[in-house]
Design a protein around this motif. Sequence first.
Motif, PDB file in Angstrom:
ATOM      1  N   PRO A 121       6.713 -10.196   8.536  1.00 49.68           N
ATOM      2  CA  PRO A 121       6.254 -11.096   7.466  1.00 49.68           C
ATOM      3  C   PRO A 121       4.788 -10.916   7.094  1.00 49.68           C
ATOM      4  O   PRO A 121       4.411 -11.120   5.939  1.00 49.68           O
ATOM      5  CB  PRO A 121       6.484 -12.496   8.048  1.00 49.68           C
ATOM      6  CG  PRO A 121       7.416 -12.324   9.183  1.00 49.68           C
ATOM      7  CD  PRO A 121       7.250 -10.932   9.689  1.00 49.68           C
ATOM      8  N   VAL A 122       3.956 -10.509   8.069  1.00 44.03           N
ATOM      9  CA  VAL A 122       2.534 -10.277   7.770  1.00 44.03           C
ATOM     10  C   VAL A 122       2.406  -9.108   6.803  1.00 44.03           C
ATOM     11  O   VAL A 122       1.662  -9.155   5.822  1.00 44.03           O
ATOM     12  CB  VAL A 122       1.750  -9.968   9.069  1.00 44.03           C
ATOM     13  CG1 VAL A 122       0.272  -9.723   8.766  1.00 44.03           C
ATOM     14  CG2 VAL A 122       1.919 -11.092  10.086  1.00 44.03           C
ATOM     15  N   TYR A 123       3.178  -8.049   7.084  1.00 42.21           N
ATOM     16  CA  TYR A 123       3.167  -6.885   6.191  1.00 42.21           C
ATOM     17  C   TYR A 123       3.685  -7.292   4.810  1.00 42.21           C
ATOM     18  O   TYR A 123       3.151  -6.895   3.789  1.00 42.21           O
ATOM     19  CB  TYR A 123       4.064  -5.765   6.758  1.00 42.21           C
ATOM     20  CG  TYR A 123       3.471  -4.970   7.916  1.00 42.21           C
ATOM     21  CD1 TYR A 123       2.543  -5.520   8.786  1.00 42.21           C
ATOM     22  CD2 TYR A 123       3.862  -3.653   8.125  1.00 42.21           C
ATOM     23  CE1 TYR A 123       2.025  -4.778   9.844  1.00 42.21           C
ATOM     24  CE2 TYR A 123       3.345  -2.902   9.175  1.00 42.21           C
ATOM     25  CZ  TYR A 123       2.430  -3.465  10.043  1.00 42.21           C
ATOM     26  OH  TYR A 123       1.932  -2.727  11.078  1.00 42.21           O
ATOM     27  N   GLU A 124       4.741  -8.083   4.811  1.00 42.60           N
ATOM     28  CA  GLU A 124       5.351  -8.473   3.532  1.00 42.60           C
ATOM     29  C   GLU A 124       4.390  -9.300   2.681  1.00 42.60           C
ATOM     30  O   GLU A 124       4.354  -9.162   1.464  1.00 42.60           O
ATOM     31  CB  GLU A 124       6.644  -9.268   3.781  1.00 42.60           C
ATOM     32  CG  GLU A 124       7.757  -8.389   4.309  1.00 42.60           C
ATOM     33  CD  GLU A 124       9.076  -9.137   4.496  1.00 42.60           C
ATOM     34  OE1 GLU A 124      10.053  -8.491   4.856  1.00 42.60           O
ATOM     35  OE2 GLU A 124       9.107 -10.365   4.279  1.00 42.60           O
ATOM     36  N   ARG A 125       3.602 -10.133   3.352  1.00 43.66           N
ATOM     37  CA  ARG A 125       2.651 -10.972   2.598  1.00 43.66           C
ATOM     38  C   ARG A 125       1.651 -10.120   1.838  1.00 43.66           C
ATOM     39  O   ARG A 125       1.300 -10.431   0.706  1.00 43.66           O
ATOM     40  CB  ARG A 125       1.912 -11.924   3.548  1.00 43.66           C
ATOM     41  CG  ARG A 125       2.592 -13.280   3.677  1.00 43.66           C
ATOM     42  CD  ARG A 125       1.634 -14.355   4.171  1.00 43.66           C
ATOM     43  NE  ARG A 125       1.188 -14.139   5.539  1.00 43.66           N
ATOM     44  CZ  ARG A 125       1.945 -14.380   6.617  1.00 43.66           C
ATOM     45  NH1 ARG A 125       3.181 -14.853   6.477  1.00 43.66           N
ATOM     46  NH2 ARG A 125       1.476 -14.164   7.820  1.00 43.66           N
ATOM     47  N   LEU A 126       1.185  -9.040   2.459  1.00 45.11           N
ATOM     48  CA  LEU A 126       0.224  -8.190   1.747  1.00 45.11           C
ATOM     49  C   LEU A 126       0.895  -7.549   0.520  1.00 45.11           C
ATOM     50  O   LEU A 126       0.321  -7.509  -0.557  1.00 45.11           O
ATOM     51  CB  LEU A 126      -0.356  -7.100   2.656  1.00 45.11           C
ATOM     52  CG  LEU A 126      -1.339  -6.182   1.912  1.00 45.11           C
ATOM     53  CD1 LEU A 126      -2.632  -6.924   1.574  1.00 45.11           C
ATOM     54  CD2 LEU A 126      -1.650  -4.923   2.684  1.00 45.11           C
ATOM     55  N   PHE A 127       2.119  -7.074   0.711  1.00 41.80           N
ATOM     56  CA  PHE A 127       2.817  -6.455  -0.423  1.00 41.80           C
ATOM     57  C   PHE A 127       2.977  -7.460  -1.568  1.00 41.80           C
ATOM     58  O   PHE A 127       2.784  -7.130  -2.731  1.00 41.80           O
ATOM     59  CB  PHE A 127       4.182  -5.917   0.011  1.00 41.80           C
ATOM     60  CG  PHE A 127       4.087  -4.684   0.873  1.00 41.80           C
ATOM     61  CD1 PHE A 127       3.317  -3.608   0.468  1.00 41.80           C
ATOM     62  CD2 PHE A 127       4.752  -4.595   2.083  1.00 41.80           C
ATOM     63  CE1 PHE A 127       3.215  -2.461   1.252  1.00 41.80           C
ATOM     64  CE2 PHE A 127       4.659  -3.461   2.873  1.00 41.80           C
ATOM     65  CZ  PHE A 127       3.887  -2.392   2.463  1.00 41.80           C
ATOM     66  N   THR A 128       3.327  -8.701  -1.219  1.00 41.60           N
ATOM     67  CA  THR A 128       3.496  -9.720  -2.255  1.00 41.60           C
ATOM     68  C   THR A 128       2.169  -9.994  -2.954  1.00 41.60           C
ATOM     69  O   THR A 128       2.098 -10.014  -4.186  1.00 41.60           O
ATOM     70  CB  THR A 128       4.044 -11.022  -1.639  1.00 41.60           C
ATOM     71  OG1 THR A 128       5.297 -10.730  -1.041  1.00 41.60           O
ATOM     72  CG2 THR A 128       4.218 -12.104  -2.690  1.00 41.60           C
ATOM     73  N   SER A 129       1.109 -10.176  -2.175  1.00 37.04           N
ATOM     74  CA  SER A 129      -0.156 -10.559  -2.801  1.00 37.04           C
ATOM     75  C   SER A 129      -0.783  -9.401  -3.573  1.00 37.04           C
ATOM     76  O   SER A 129      -1.682  -9.589  -4.363  1.00 37.04           O
ATOM     77  CB  SER A 129      -1.135 -11.092  -1.751  1.00 37.04           C
ATOM     78  OG  SER A 129      -1.514 -10.047  -0.891  1.00 37.04           O
ATOM     79  N   LEU A 130      -0.277  -8.200  -3.343  1.00 38.03           N
ATOM     80  CA  LEU A 130      -0.744  -7.037  -4.087  1.00 38.03           C
ATOM     81  C   LEU A 130       0.033  -6.879  -5.400  1.00 38.03           C
ATOM     82  O   LEU A 130      -0.277  -6.044  -6.224  1.00 38.03           O
ATOM     83  CB  LEU A 130      -0.549  -5.794  -3.205  1.00 38.03           C
ATOM     84  CG  LEU A 130      -1.295  -4.517  -3.536  1.00 38.03           C
ATOM     85  CD1 LEU A 130      -2.800  -4.749  -3.589  1.00 38.03           C
ATOM     86  CD2 LEU A 130      -0.964  -3.444  -2.509  1.00 38.03           C
ATOM     87  N   GLY A 131       1.067  -7.698  -5.571  1.00 36.57           N
ATOM     88  CA  GLY A 131       1.899  -7.581  -6.766  1.00 36.57           C
ATOM     89  C   GLY A 131       2.817  -6.373  -6.695  1.00 36.57           C
ATOM     90  O   GLY A 131       3.212  -5.818  -7.712  1.00 36.57           O
ATOM     91  N   PHE A 132       3.151  -5.954  -5.473  1.00 36.87           N
ATOM     92  CA  PHE A 132       4.009  -4.789  -5.281  1.00 36.87           C
ATOM     93  C   PHE A 132       5.436  -5.153  -5.688  1.00 36.87           C
ATOM     94  O   PHE A 132       6.021  -6.084  -5.139  1.00 36.87           O
ATOM     95  CB  PHE A 132       3.951  -4.371  -3.808  1.00 36.87           C
ATOM     96  CG  PHE A 132       4.533  -3.012  -3.534  1.00 36.87           C
ATOM     97  CD1 PHE A 132       3.981  -1.891  -4.120  1.00 36.87           C
ATOM     98  CD2 PHE A 132       5.610  -2.862  -2.696  1.00 36.87           C
ATOM     99  CE1 PHE A 132       4.515  -0.626  -3.871  1.00 36.87           C
ATOM    100  CE2 PHE A 132       6.153  -1.599  -2.448  1.00 36.87           C
ATOM    101  CZ  PHE A 132       5.597  -0.484  -3.039  1.00 36.87           C
ATOM    102  N   SER A 133       5.988  -4.417  -6.650  1.00 37.57           N
ATOM    103  CA  SER A 133       7.251  -4.851  -7.258  1.00 37.57           C
ATOM    104  C   SER A 133       8.469  -4.307  -6.527  1.00 37.57           C
ATOM    105  O   SER A 133       9.431  -3.865  -7.133  1.00 37.57           O
ATOM    106  CB  SER A 133       7.282  -4.426  -8.723  1.00 37.57           C
ATOM    107  OG  SER A 133       7.201  -3.017  -8.845  1.00 37.57           O
ATOM    108  N   CYS A 134       8.425  -4.350  -5.195  1.00 30.53           N
ATOM    109  CA  CYS A 134       9.560  -3.842  -4.411  1.00 30.53           C
ATOM    110  C   CYS A 134      10.554  -4.973  -4.151  1.00 30.53           C
ATOM    111  O   CYS A 134      10.304  -6.119  -4.476  1.00 30.53           O
ATOM    112  CB  CYS A 134       9.062  -3.290  -3.080  1.00 30.53           C
ATOM    113  SG  CYS A 134       8.325  -4.548  -2.048  1.00 30.53           S
ATOM    114  N   ASP A 135      11.664  -4.596  -3.561  1.00 30.16           N
ATOM    115  CA  ASP A 135      12.713  -5.559  -3.273  1.00 30.16           C
ATOM    116  C   ASP A 135      12.552  -6.080  -1.841  1.00 30.16           C
ATOM    117  O   ASP A 135      12.936  -5.419  -0.889  1.00 30.16           O
ATOM    118  CB  ASP A 135      14.079  -4.869  -3.441  1.00 30.16           C
ATOM    119  CG  ASP A 135      15.235  -5.846  -3.254  1.00 30.16           C
ATOM    120  OD1 ASP A 135      14.975  -7.001  -2.850  1.00 30.16           O
ATOM    121  OD2 ASP A 135      16.388  -5.448  -3.517  1.00 30.16           O
ATOM    122  N   LEU A 136      11.960  -7.270  -1.699  1.00 36.80           N
ATOM    123  CA  LEU A 136      11.761  -7.813  -0.354  1.00 36.80           C
ATOM    124  C   LEU A 136      12.945  -8.677   0.089  1.00 36.80           C
ATOM    125  O   LEU A 136      12.961  -9.200   1.195  1.00 36.80           O
ATOM    126  CB  LEU A 136      10.459  -8.618  -0.276  1.00 36.80           C
ATOM    127  CG  LEU A 136       9.163  -7.789  -0.266  1.00 36.80           C
ATOM    128  CD1 LEU A 136       7.931  -8.673  -0.341  1.00 36.80           C
ATOM    129  CD2 LEU A 136       9.074  -6.882   0.953  1.00 36.80           C
TER     130      LEU A 136
END
Length: 805
Positions: A121-136
Motif C-alpha cells: 500500500p505504501v508503494y501504491e500511495r506514491l503511484f496514486t499521488s503521482l497521477g499514475f494511470s495504472c490499474d490498481l
Amino acid sequence: MLDKKYDYSLIEPKWQKYWKEKNIYHFEPKAKTPKYTIDCPPPTISGPSLHTGHLFSYSQIDVIARHKRMSGYNVFLPMGFDNNGLPSGRYVQKKYNLHMDTMERGEFVQKCLDEMKLIQPVYERLFTSLGFSCDLEHTYSTIDKNSQKISQQSFIELYNKGEITRRQSATLWCPECKTAIALSEIDTAERPSTMNYIYFGIKGSKDKLEIATTRPEMLGACVCVFVNPEDKKHNKLIGKTAVSPIYNREVPILGNPDALMDKGTGVVMCCTFGDEADMEWQKTYKLPVLEAISTNGRMTELTGSLAGMKIKDARVAIIEQLKQAKLLYKQEEITHLVATHERCGQDIEILTKPQWFIDILSHKDEIYKKGLECNWYPNTMQKRFLNWVDGLKWDWCISRQNFYGVPFPVWYCKKCGKIHIADLSQLPVDPAQSKPLKPCECGCTEFEPERDVMDTWATSSLTPQLCMNTITGLGLNDNHIPMSLRPNAHDNIRVWDFYTIAKSLLHFGKLPWNDVMISGYAVDDHGDKISKSKGNEKQSPQELVNTNSADVARYWASNVSVGQDTVMSMEQFAIGKKLVQKIWNASKFVISFLDNAPTTQPKHMEVMDKWILNELRITQQNFEKNMDKYEMGLALKEVEKLFWNFCDNYIEIVKNRLYKPEIYGEPAKQSAQYSASTVLQSLLKMFAIYMPHITEEIYMDAFAPAKNEQSIHSSGYLKIDGKIDEKLSALGSDIIEIVSAIRGYKSQNNVSLKTEVEKLIITGYEDTIKQVEQDLKAVGSVREIVYKVGKEKKIEMTLAPAKTE
Ligand SMILES: [Zn+2]
Ligand SMILES: [Zn+2]
C-alpha cells in the motif's frame, strides 16, 4: 469558474479520487478498438518505500500510456509487485534482524508474505499521488497463487520440451547469501590482492616450474598446468607431469593458447574452480572437478590442513606454509577485478552442486535474432542486448537455495531417485506439502520434495502472462503477445528483457513485445544514480510530490531524451512550477473571452487566427513524430514552444479584437475566439499527458461540460483539418518580428507600450503583411503604416508626441 489561485494540494487529490471513481483509465479486454498493452515493470519490494528513480521512470511510462489513450487506443497499464525471492527475503531479514537459517521454513515465508502486505500500500500511495494511470484494482504479485501457478506451468512445459535439466554443474555461488546466483546478478569490484610466485615440481626432473597465482588456497584443487604452445621457454614441457607444492598431486602439463606468455610467469595453474576461466578450461579440456570450497564458503576436506577455514584465512595459512617450505619465492601487491554478488557485495565463488538449468546456450542464435527483430528505443540499446547475448557462456541456473520464492513442482523418489513432476491439476503446488498423484514406477510411494526455490526471474520473465492474467484469467498462453511495449531502465536489458525474450521464445517462438523503451537514471550533480543507499537522495519521491506537486515532478521526469540519464535539478522543478502557473493564468485570461465562442470554424477568419491554427498543425505533427519514437521530452518542448508563442505573441496581437468587438467587428472577434479556443484546448490536451491534474481542472471547468465529456484524459487529441501552409508560417514570423521591433523601440525610449506610434515604415517585407494591418495597428497603437520596397528588411517608426494632460 476557475479559482483565482491554483492550489495543487487540493486539486490533485480531488482528481485522483475522481479518476478512480469514474474508472477513467479502464481497459476493456474485449473491446474492438485497437489495444496498446504495456508490460509495466512490477517494482521489486526490497525496501520500505520507492525511490526517486521510480518516480522518474514511472512518470515516463505514464506519459506514454496517456498519449496512447489520447490517440484513441484502449490502453492496458497493469501494476504488479515483484516480491518473491532474494531481494525481498534479504530485506525482511535485515529489517527484523533475523536469519532464515535459524527459522522454520514456513515461519520465514509467512514473515515475508506479511511484510509484503504491509509495504504494497505504501508503494501504491506514491503511484496514486503521482497521477499514475495504472490499474490498481487488479494488481498481481510474483508470489501470489496465480503467479506461482503460471510460473510452475512454465517450468513443467519447458521441462517436458527438454529445455530444463537438472545437473551437477559449476555454478556461481554467493557464500554470503548461500545460494546459486545468475550471471546477470554479478557486479565487479576492484580489490587489492597479492600475486604469489610459487614453485611446482616437474616429475622426473630436478627443475622447478614457476607459477604466479592470487589464489594459492585453491592449490588442493589444482587439476592441471597450462603453458602456451608458442612459448619457447616452456612448450617442451607439454605432455609432462607437474607436481603441486604442499599437496604433491601429480597433474598434467597441457598446451593452451589462452595461457598468456607475458602474464605472471607464462605458466598457469587451473583449479576447479578459481574463476570463470577455470570453468571454461575444465569443459574444454575435460578436466576432473575437485571441490576446495563448500557451500558455506569454508574449505573442504580436500584441502587438508586448511579444511574448515574461511577462504581468506586459508589463503594466509597456505602462504605461510609455502614460505616455510621455501616454495614461495616472490610476492607482489596488485589490484584486480573480482566478481561480486550485486545484492550483498560478497566475492562470488564457483562450485558444483546439482542445479536446475534452462538451456540458453543452444538457443543463443535465436535469441540474438529476436533481439534484432525487436524495436529498441533508443536504437543504441539494441547493441547492448546483442552484445550480452553474444557473450553468454552459461545456461540459466534457475534454482536458488532459499526459502522464500516460487517452489519447484518437483519431487524425487526416495528409493530410486527418479524425478517426479507435478500434474498441471495440482498447481500451484508446494512439494513439501503434497505428493505426486501416482506412485513411482519402482513402486515406492515415498518422495523427497525439491527444497530449492526458483530464481525470482524465472517468474518475472513471465510478466506478459502474469499481468494479462489479472484481467483475462488466462494463464500461460500467447493470446496477448506480442504486447505493445516493455519499458524499463538500461540495467534491465541483460536481465529482465533478456529473460523475458528467452522465455517467450522457448514457449511461443515469438517476441513478448514489439517495442522496448529504455529509460535512463535520475542522477545527482556528479552523475551518480540517486539511491537511498548512496545517501544522495535529498528528498523522498513522496516528499518531492508533496512539496512541488505531482504535475511539477512529472514535468521534470518527462523532460528527457529517451534512454538518457537526467540530473535531479531543482532548477527544472522551478521551471515546471513557472509553467504550471503560466498555464493557469493564461488559460483563465483566454477563457474569460470565450463566452459564446463558435464551435466550428467561422466563414470569416482573420489572417493571424489562421496563422496560429497553422502553427498548431506544425506542433501537432512534430509532437506526434517525437512521441512515435518515445521522445517525450522533445515532444514536450514542441508544446511548450507553441504555448509561449500563443501567450506572448498571438494573444497579445488579437486581444483587441476579443476586447472590443464594437471597434473591430463581431466577425473579427469570432474568428479570434475560434482560434484561441481551439489552440488552448489542444495545448491542454497535449500538456495533459505530462501534467494531468492542472489540465483536467481547467478543461473540466471550461470545455468539458459543453461537450458532455467525463475527463480531458478520455477526450482524445483535437484533430484540426488542413495542410501546413509554409507561406502563412513565414508571414506570422514577419508580424512577430515587427511587433517585437515596436515593443523594443518603445522600451528603449522609456515610454509605455500604449504610447502611440505616429508612423511605422516597413521596408523590404512581402506585401502580404498588409493583410494584417488592422491587428498590427491595434497591438502597436500605430496610427499609420507606410510600406516600402527594398532589398533589406527594415523597420522604422516615429512616436506620437506625448499627450499633455
Ligand atoms: Zn550475496
Ligand atoms: Zn522410484
